[in-house]
Design a protein around this motif. Structure first.
Motif, mmCIF file in Angstrom:
data_model
loop_
_atom_site.group_PDB
_atom_site.id
_atom_site.type_symbol
_atom_site.label_atom_id
_atom_site.label_comp_id
_atom_site.label_asym_id
_atom_site.label_seq_id
_atom_site.Cartn_x
_atom_site.Cartn_y
_atom_site.Cartn_z
ATOM 1 N N ILE A 74 -15.504 8.060 -15.256
ATOM 2 C CA ILE A 74 -16.598 7.160 -14.882
ATOM 3 C C ILE A 74 -17.634 7.913 -14.055
ATOM 4 O O ILE A 74 -18.846 7.800 -14.285
ATOM 5 N N HIS A 75 -17.182 8.699 -13.088
ATOM 6 C CA HIS A 75 -18.097 9.463 -12.244
ATOM 7 C C HIS A 75 -18.881 10.475 -13.078
ATOM 8 O O HIS A 75 -20.101 10.644 -12.897
ATOM 9 N N ARG A 76 -18.205 11.146 -14.001
ATOM 10 C CA ARG A 76 -18.863 12.145 -14.849
ATOM 11 C C ARG A 76 -19.896 11.493 -15.757
ATOM 12 O O ARG A 76 -20.982 12.024 -15.976
ATOM 13 N N PHE A 77 -19.553 10.308 -16.257
ATOM 14 C CA PHE A 77 -20.474 9.581 -17.134
ATOM 15 C C PHE A 77 -21.739 9.157 -16.374
ATOM 16 O O PHE A 77 -22.863 9.358 -16.840
ATOM 17 N N LEU A 78 -21.563 8.573 -15.185
ATOM 18 C CA LEU A 78 -22.709 8.106 -14.416
ATOM 19 C C LEU A 78 -23.537 9.272 -13.891
ATOM 20 O O LEU A 78 -24.770 9.171 -13.784
ATOM 21 N N SER A 79 -22.889 10.385 -13.557
ATOM 22 C CA SER A 79 -23.629 11.571 -13.123
ATOM 23 C C SER A 79 -24.507 12.088 -14.257
ATOM 24 O O SER A 79 -25.662 12.482 -14.033
ATOM 25 N N ALA A 80 -23.983 12.067 -15.477
ATOM 26 C CA ALA A 80 -24.761 12.497 -16.637
ATOM 27 C C ALA A 80 -25.908 11.527 -16.909
ATOM 28 O O ALA A 80 -26.999 11.925 -17.315
ATOM 29 N N ALA A 81 -25.666 10.233 -16.654
ATOM 30 C CA ALA A 81 -26.704 9.218 -16.872
ATOM 31 C C ALA A 81 -27.873 9.430 -15.920
ATOM 32 O O ALA A 81 -29.025 9.119 -16.262
ATOM 33 N N GLN A 82 -27.616 9.971 -14.730
ATOM 34 C CA GLN A 82 -28.686 10.225 -13.764
ATOM 35 C C GLN A 82 -29.713 11.213 -14.299
ATOM 36 O O GLN A 82 -30.887 11.153 -13.926
ATOM 37 N N THR A 83 -29.277 12.117 -15.167
ATOM 38 C CA THR A 83 -30.205 13.102 -15.718
ATOM 39 C C THR A 83 -31.229 12.464 -16.640
ATOM 40 O O THR A 83 -32.255 13.083 -16.960
ATOM 41 N N GLU A 84 -30.966 11.230 -17.079
ATOM 42 C CA GLU A 84 -31.899 10.511 -17.949
ATOM 43 C C GLU A 84 -32.859 9.625 -17.147
ATOM 44 O O GLU A 84 -33.720 8.967 -17.725
ATOM 45 N N GLY A 85 -32.691 9.564 -15.822
ATOM 46 C CA GLY A 85 -33.589 8.782 -15.001
ATOM 47 C C GLY A 85 -32.935 7.546 -14.401
ATOM 48 O O GLY A 85 -31.810 7.163 -14.759
ATOM 49 N N ASP A 86 -33.665 6.917 -13.485
ATOM 50 C CA ASP A 86 -33.131 5.769 -12.746
ATOM 51 C C ASP A 86 -32.816 4.583 -13.655
ATOM 52 O O ASP A 86 -31.819 3.884 -13.449
ATOM 53 N N LEU A 87 -33.684 4.323 -14.633
ATOM 54 C CA LEU A 87 -33.464 3.194 -15.538
ATOM 55 C C LEU A 87 -32.154 3.341 -16.274
ATOM 56 O O LEU A 87 -31.321 2.432 -16.300
ATOM 57 N N CYS A 88 -31.965 4.495 -16.876
ATOM 58 C CA CYS A 88 -30.748 4.752 -17.655
ATOM 59 C C CYS A 88 -29.513 4.646 -16.764
ATOM 60 O O CYS A 88 -28.531 3.993 -17.125
ATOM 61 N N PHE A 89 -29.571 5.269 -15.594
ATOM 62 C CA PHE A 89 -28.426 5.243 -14.683
ATOM 63 C C PHE A 89 -28.069 3.813 -14.284
ATOM 64 O O PHE A 89 -26.906 3.399 -14.361
ATOM 65 N N THR A 90 -29.075 3.040 -13.852
ATOM 66 C CA THR A 90 -28.813 1.678 -13.382
ATOM 67 C C THR A 90 -28.369 0.778 -14.527
ATOM 68 O O THR A 90 -27.494 -0.082 -14.357
ATOM 69 N N PHE A 91 -28.936 0.983 -15.699
ATOM 70 C CA PHE A 91 -28.594 0.182 -16.876
ATOM 71 C C PHE A 91 -27.122 0.359 -17.234
ATOM 72 O O PHE A 91 -26.389 -0.615 -17.437
ATOM 73 N N TYR A 92 -26.686 1.615 -17.304
ATOM 74 C CA TYR A 92 -25.294 1.882 -17.660
ATOM 75 C C TYR A 92 -24.336 1.475 -16.538
ATOM 76 O O TYR A 92 -23.224 1.003 -16.808
ATOM 77 N N SER A 139 -5.946 -2.266 -30.539
ATOM 78 C CA SER A 139 -6.161 -1.349 -31.643
ATOM 79 C C SER A 139 -5.986 0.093 -31.187
ATOM 80 O O SER A 139 -6.230 0.443 -30.036
ATOM 81 N N LYS A 140 -5.579 0.952 -32.124
ATOM 82 C CA LYS A 140 -5.489 2.377 -31.826
ATOM 83 C C LYS A 140 -6.874 2.951 -31.531
ATOM 84 O O LYS A 140 -6.995 3.997 -30.902
ATOM 85 N N ASP A 141 -7.916 2.288 -32.023
ATOM 86 C CA ASP A 141 -9.278 2.757 -31.823
ATOM 87 C C ASP A 141 -9.883 2.267 -30.515
ATOM 88 O O ASP A 141 -11.060 2.468 -30.259
ATOM 89 N N PHE A 142 -9.083 1.601 -29.682
ATOM 90 C CA PHE A 142 -9.589 1.083 -28.422
ATOM 91 C C PHE A 142 -10.100 2.242 -27.577
ATOM 92 O O PHE A 142 -9.394 3.205 -27.317
ATOM 93 N N ARG A 143 -11.360 2.161 -27.141
ATOM 94 C CA ARG A 143 -11.963 3.243 -26.371
ATOM 95 C C ARG A 143 -12.481 2.715 -25.032
ATOM 96 O O ARG A 143 -13.001 1.607 -24.950
ATOM 97 N N TYR A 144 -12.364 3.522 -24.016
ATOM 98 C CA TYR A 144 -12.954 3.205 -22.723
ATOM 99 C C TYR A 144 -12.899 4.457 -21.860
ATOM 100 O O TYR A 144 -12.227 5.435 -22.204
ATOM 101 N N LEU A 145 -13.616 4.462 -20.757
ATOM 102 C CA LEU A 145 -13.550 5.554 -19.804
ATOM 103 C C LEU A 145 -12.279 5.349 -18.989
ATOM 104 O O LEU A 145 -12.173 4.402 -18.220
ATOM 105 N N LYS A 146 -11.321 6.237 -19.149
ATOM 106 C CA LYS A 146 -9.958 5.962 -18.708
ATOM 107 C C LYS A 146 -9.708 6.215 -17.229
ATOM 108 O O LYS A 146 -8.814 5.610 -16.639
ATOM 109 N N THR A 147 -10.436 7.111 -16.620
ATOM 110 C CA THR A 147 -10.144 7.472 -15.237
ATOM 111 C C THR A 147 -11.401 7.351 -14.372
ATOM 112 O O THR A 147 -12.523 7.298 -14.882
ATOM 113 N N ASN A 148 -11.189 7.361 -13.062
ATOM 114 C CA ASN A 148 -12.320 7.354 -12.135
ATOM 115 C C ASN A 148 -13.176 8.603 -12.318
ATOM 116 O O ASN A 148 -14.403 8.551 -12.185
#
Length: 268
Positions: free
Chosen positions: A70-88, A58-67
């Motif tokens: 992914i790194h930026r997403f997980l770094s942002a998740a760390q600001t929400e705490g260990d649970l959020c980071f590990t969960f994602y 689908s044209k609406d197919f979404r994902y984190l396209k590059t490394n």
């Protein structure tokens, strides 16, 4: 017994507002019902029903396209705490569905064999109603081991009350969108409506896409995701335009053979 092609056409016209995918799903079910009716001798013939062609990707197919994403997403998740980071991170590096992650228990994780046994979801069994096994990738292993030391519950992940995350838990929606905003991911459009850069399920898309782009076998991916057919798995394998760059030099001996066969084509 009076069902005709006109009736099937009217069925389709009455659902003109639906997306092609939704309409195709409904028609698939209708055709199955009519085939059963024929087997039961309720009707003599199944009317010809033409399903709309649905794009595999689908044209609406979404994902984190590059490394980097992914790194930026997980770094942002760390600001929400260990649970959020590990969960994602768990979602991103296992490709498991929301319900499968919410119900996973420590007894399902074998660190020695580095395998996760997936056998349940929100409402009981998995979507495919099968038990399957997901490898613990290097990217996840150390973080998961550290999280085990901090998580005394039988469940790998629990909410603040020590209970299982429900289907409408904030970690699947609100918290995710907050992480995306912190990471600088722009909002997008999905189905003509404003939406976040990705949804939680798109982390599954991310896992599958990067599995393929890093040379992972499609057959193994099918087993990891729990799909019945390879065709379904291919829906998750949306590749970047340069995904085949490293394949350009494959079959090198034929390159020399082809060069020996070069001829001069006449110009016009």
């Amino acid at each position: 017994k009076d069902i005709s092609v006109a009736d099937s056409d009217n069925f389709i016209l009455a659902r003109a507002a639906l997306s092609k995918k939704t309409l195709a799903n409904q028609l698939t079910l209708l055709i199955s019902m009519l085939n059963l009716a024929k087997d039961l001798k309720w009707i003599s013939e199944v009317p010809k029903i033409k399903k709309p062609r649905v794009r595999l990707i689908s044209k609406d197919f979404r994902y984190l396209k590059t490394n980097e994403e992914i790194h930026r997403f997980l770094s942002a998740a760390q600001t929400e705490g260990d649970l959020c980071f590990t969960f994602y991170a768990f979602a991103l590096f296992t490709g498991m569905r929301a319900g499968e992650i919410a119900t996973i228990r420590w007894e399902d994780i074998d660190f020695e064999k580095r395998l996760i046994t997936v056998q349940r979801s929100f409402n009981g069994p998995t979507k495919a109603e099968d038990v399957r096994y997901v490898p613990i990738l290097d990217a996840l292993l150390s973080h998961l081991l550290r999280w085990k030391l901090k998580s005394p519950s039988e469940l790998v992940f629990t909410n603040r009350d020590g209970k299982m995350f429900g289907e409408s838990a904030r970690i699947f929606q609100e918290v995710l969108q907050r992480v995306l905003k912190t990471g600088g991911f722009p909002a997008g459009q999905r189905g003509g409506k404003s939406s976040g850069y990705i949804t939680f399920h798109d982390l599954r898309h991310t896992f599958a896409s990067h599995w393929v782009m890093s040379g992972g076998a499609l057959f193994k991916l099918q087993k990891i995701l729990g799909h019945k057919t390879t065709q379904m798995t291919q829906r998750y394998c949306h590749l970047l335009p340069n995904a085949f760059a490293e394949d350009h030099s494959r079959m090198p001996k034929f390159k020399h053979q082809m060069e020996a066969l070069i001829i001069d084509f006449p110009t016009t």
